[in-house]
Design a protein around this motif. Structure first.
Motif, PDB file in Angstrom:
ATOM      1  N   GLN A  22     -74.511 -32.316 -26.245  1.00  0.00           N
ATOM      2  CA  GLN A  22     -74.127 -33.280 -27.274  1.00  0.00           C
ATOM      3  C   GLN A  22     -72.775 -32.889 -27.849  1.00  0.00           C
ATOM      4  O   GLN A  22     -72.545 -31.722 -28.190  1.00  0.00           O
ATOM      5  CB  GLN A  22     -75.172 -33.314 -28.401  1.00  0.00           C
ATOM      6  N   LEU A  23     -71.885 -33.859 -27.956  1.00  0.00           N
ATOM      7  CA  LEU A  23     -70.585 -33.626 -28.570  1.00  0.00           C
ATOM      8  C   LEU A  23     -70.670 -34.032 -30.036  1.00  0.00           C
ATOM      9  O   LEU A  23     -70.837 -35.213 -30.363  1.00  0.00           O
ATOM     10  CB  LEU A  23     -69.501 -34.437 -27.841  1.00  0.00           C
ATOM     11  N   ASN A  24     -70.584 -33.037 -30.909  1.00  0.00           N
ATOM     12  CA  ASN A  24     -70.704 -33.299 -32.341  1.00  0.00           C
ATOM     13  C   ASN A  24     -69.370 -33.795 -32.879  1.00  0.00           C
ATOM     14  O   ASN A  24     -68.353 -33.100 -32.794  1.00  0.00           O
ATOM     15  CB  ASN A  24     -71.146 -32.031 -33.069  1.00  0.00           C
ATOM     16  N   ALA A  25     -69.379 -35.006 -33.395  1.00  0.00           N
ATOM     17  CA  ALA A  25     -68.116 -35.610 -33.848  1.00  0.00           C
ATOM     18  C   ALA A  25     -68.352 -36.572 -34.995  1.00  0.00           C
ATOM     19  O   ALA A  25     -67.586 -37.501 -35.193  1.00  0.00           O
ATOM     20  CB  ALA A  25     -67.439 -36.329 -32.687  1.00  0.00           C
ATOM     21  N   ASN A  35     -68.236 -28.727 -32.066  1.00  0.00           N
ATOM     22  CA  ASN A  35     -67.859 -28.398 -30.693  1.00  0.00           C
ATOM     23  C   ASN A  35     -66.829 -29.379 -30.119  1.00  0.00           C
ATOM     24  O   ASN A  35     -66.025 -28.992 -29.261  1.00  0.00           O
ATOM     25  CB  ASN A  35     -69.091 -28.280 -29.787  1.00  0.00           C
ATOM     26  N   THR A  36     -66.819 -30.621 -30.591  1.00  0.00           N
ATOM     27  CA  THR A  36     -65.785 -31.554 -30.129  1.00  0.00           C
ATOM     28  C   THR A  36     -64.408 -31.096 -30.596  1.00  0.00           C
ATOM     29  O   THR A  36     -63.443 -31.094 -29.820  1.00  0.00           O
ATOM     30  CB  THR A  36     -66.065 -32.977 -30.642  1.00  0.00           C
ATOM     31  N   GLY A  37     -64.322 -30.698 -31.859  1.00  0.00           N
ATOM     32  CA  GLY A  37     -63.058 -30.166 -32.369  1.00  0.00           C
ATOM     33  C   GLY A  37     -62.634 -28.913 -31.636  1.00  0.00           C
ATOM     34  O   GLY A  37     -61.452 -28.729 -31.321  1.00  0.00           O
ATOM     35  N   ASN A  38     -63.601 -28.038 -31.338  1.00  0.00           N
ATOM     36  CA  ASN A  38     -63.292 -26.823 -30.581  1.00  0.00           C
ATOM     37  C   ASN A  38     -62.705 -27.168 -29.218  1.00  0.00           C
ATOM     38  O   ASN A  38     -61.726 -26.560 -28.769  1.00  0.00           O
ATOM     39  CB  ASN A  38     -64.551 -25.978 -30.392  1.00  0.00           C
ATOM     40  N   PHE A  39     -63.317 -28.147 -28.548  1.00  0.00           N
ATOM     41  CA  PHE A  39     -62.834 -28.515 -27.212  1.00  0.00           C
ATOM     42  C   PHE A  39     -61.398 -29.050 -27.282  1.00  0.00           C
ATOM     43  O   PHE A  39     -60.548 -28.665 -26.462  1.00  0.00           O
ATOM     44  CB  PHE A  39     -63.746 -29.562 -26.572  1.00  0.00           C
ATOM     45  N   HIS A  75     -66.411 -40.550 -35.085  1.00  0.00           N
ATOM     46  CA  HIS A  75     -67.270 -40.883 -36.225  1.00  0.00           C
ATOM     47  C   HIS A  75     -68.764 -40.775 -35.920  1.00  0.00           C
ATOM     48  O   HIS A  75     -69.592 -41.084 -36.772  1.00  0.00           O
ATOM     49  CB  HIS A  75     -66.972 -42.286 -36.770  1.00  0.00           C
ATOM     50  N   SER A  76     -69.123 -40.396 -34.704  1.00  0.00           N
ATOM     51  CA  SER A  76     -70.533 -40.236 -34.371  1.00  0.00           C
ATOM     52  C   SER A  76     -70.641 -39.255 -33.202  1.00  0.00           C
ATOM     53  O   SER A  76     -69.641 -38.950 -32.539  1.00  0.00           O
ATOM     54  CB  SER A  76     -71.174 -41.574 -33.994  1.00  0.00           C
ATOM     55  N   ASN A  77     -71.853 -38.779 -32.956  1.00  0.00           N
ATOM     56  CA  ASN A  77     -72.054 -37.814 -31.884  1.00  0.00           C
ATOM     57  C   ASN A  77     -72.214 -38.518 -30.537  1.00  0.00           C
ATOM     58  O   ASN A  77     -72.625 -39.682 -30.476  1.00  0.00           O
ATOM     59  CB  ASN A  77     -73.291 -36.963 -32.178  1.00  0.00           C
ATOM     60  N   VAL A  78     -71.895 -37.809 -29.460  1.00  0.00           N
ATOM     61  CA  VAL A  78     -72.038 -38.327 -28.104  1.00  0.00           C
ATOM     62  C   VAL A  78     -73.155 -37.548 -27.424  1.00  0.00           C
ATOM     63  O   VAL A  78     -73.142 -36.313 -27.404  1.00  0.00           O
ATOM     64  CB  VAL A  78     -70.711 -38.189 -27.321  1.00  0.00           C
ATOM     65  N   LEU A  92     -61.349 -41.267 -29.495  1.00  0.00           N
ATOM     66  CA  LEU A  92     -61.366 -39.979 -30.202  1.00  0.00           C
ATOM     67  C   LEU A  92     -59.980 -39.634 -30.739  1.00  0.00           C
ATOM     68  O   LEU A  92     -59.848 -39.106 -31.853  1.00  0.00           O
ATOM     69  CB  LEU A  92     -61.843 -38.869 -29.261  1.00  0.00           C
ATOM     70  N   LEU A  93     -58.951 -39.911 -29.948  1.00  0.00           N
ATOM     71  CA  LEU A  93     -57.580 -39.499 -30.272  1.00  0.00           C
ATOM     72  C   LEU A  93     -56.656 -40.725 -30.234  1.00  0.00           C
ATOM     73  O   LEU A  93     -55.848 -40.884 -29.327  1.00  0.00           O
ATOM     74  CB  LEU A  93     -57.111 -38.448 -29.265  1.00  0.00           C
ATOM     75  N   PRO A  94     -56.773 -41.609 -31.234  1.00  0.00           N
ATOM     76  CA  PRO A  94     -56.065 -42.897 -31.164  1.00  0.00           C
ATOM     77  C   PRO A  94     -54.634 -42.884 -31.676  1.00  0.00           C
ATOM     78  O   PRO A  94     -53.933 -43.892 -31.541  1.00  0.00           O
ATOM     79  CB  PRO A  94     -56.929 -43.788 -32.063  1.00  0.00           C
TER      80      PRO A  94
END
Length: 240
Positions: A22-25, A35-39, A75-78, A92-94
């Motif tokens: 799961q990508l926490n975002a 973890n999304t920010g870490n990536f 704004h939500s998890n994947v 994610l990166l607009p």
């Protein structure tokens, strides 16, 4: 315009890779390690390490990275097992933010991190996701009077170390990679404005391209949260 929209949709639907975890975002990005920010910021720091390795005249210093969480927009998890498309990465990166690298000292880094946590316990886009170092912070919360942080802004950072455990002191010097928004003083990061520029944003790459290329190369990703940002609260209540 319909033809243009159709081409855009085709481009956006291009498969890039898959996530095993799961990508926490969600809104936690703006108040704690995710973890999304870490990536994203690990990918950016990896880019910086590669770029600086090709500049033999640059002083050899540790390389760290930060990104303002307001620049990450899912704004939500994947869910684990999800396919990631080019459109997902653009969501994610607009903002088209472009990387740059400066040289800073430990005092400047501490000042930047104090800015990052200055709105806690409330979420704010200036909170950072980081790479190449670790830090801990405190925010003793005053209940029930408004949920304010009783730890004064400017005195919330407890400890900063490089990833290898080396303490960051006022004499520490590092190369910092971040986006042009932060380098230009956005979200209160004015402490970076006068620092020596190693790679300017004219020579940098877009964070979107860096992340897209990283996922394309790896095909499957599984980023973790490793405690690089640790919080010492009186209790664990958050204001999401």
């Amino acid at each position: 315009s319909d033809k243009w929209l159709s081409q855009f949709e085709q481009e956006a639907n291009i498969f890039v890779g898959t996530t095993q975890v799961q990508l926490n975002a969600d809104n936690r990005l703006k108040c704690e390690e995710c973890n999304t920010g870490n990536f994203v910021i690990d990918s950016v720091r990896e880019w910086a390490v590669d770029v600086l390795s090709k500049k033999p005249n640059i002083e050899s210093l540790p390389i760290i990275g930060i990104i303002n969480s307001g620049g990450l927009r899912w704004h939500s998890n994947v869910s684990a097992g999800s396919n990631l498309t080019k459109g997902n990465i653009l969501d994610l990166l607009p903002f088209g933010d472009v990387t740059g690298i400066i040289t800073i000292d430990g005092n400047t880094l501490r000042s930047a991190l104090e800015n990052a946590v200055s709105y806690l316990p409330y979420t704010n886009g200036r909170f950072v996701q980081i790479s190449g170092f670790r830090f801990s912070h405190t925010c003793q919360i005053n209940y029930p009077i408004g949920g304010k942080c009783r730890t004064d802004p400017g005195s919330r950072i407890i400890n900063i170390t490089l990833s290898d455990g080396t303490p960051v002191t006022s004499n520490t010097r590092v190369h910092l990679v971040t986006g042009g928004f932060v380098l230009s003083g956005g979200d209160g990061y004015t402490m970076f404005l006068s620092k020596p520029i190693i790679v300017d944003t004219e020579s940098g790459d877009s964070i979107f391209d860096i992340v897209l290329n990283k996922i394309t190369r790896e095909k499957t990703i599984a980023p973790v949260e490793d405690g690089r940002i640790s919080q010492h609260y009186e209790n664990q209540k958050r204001f999401y």
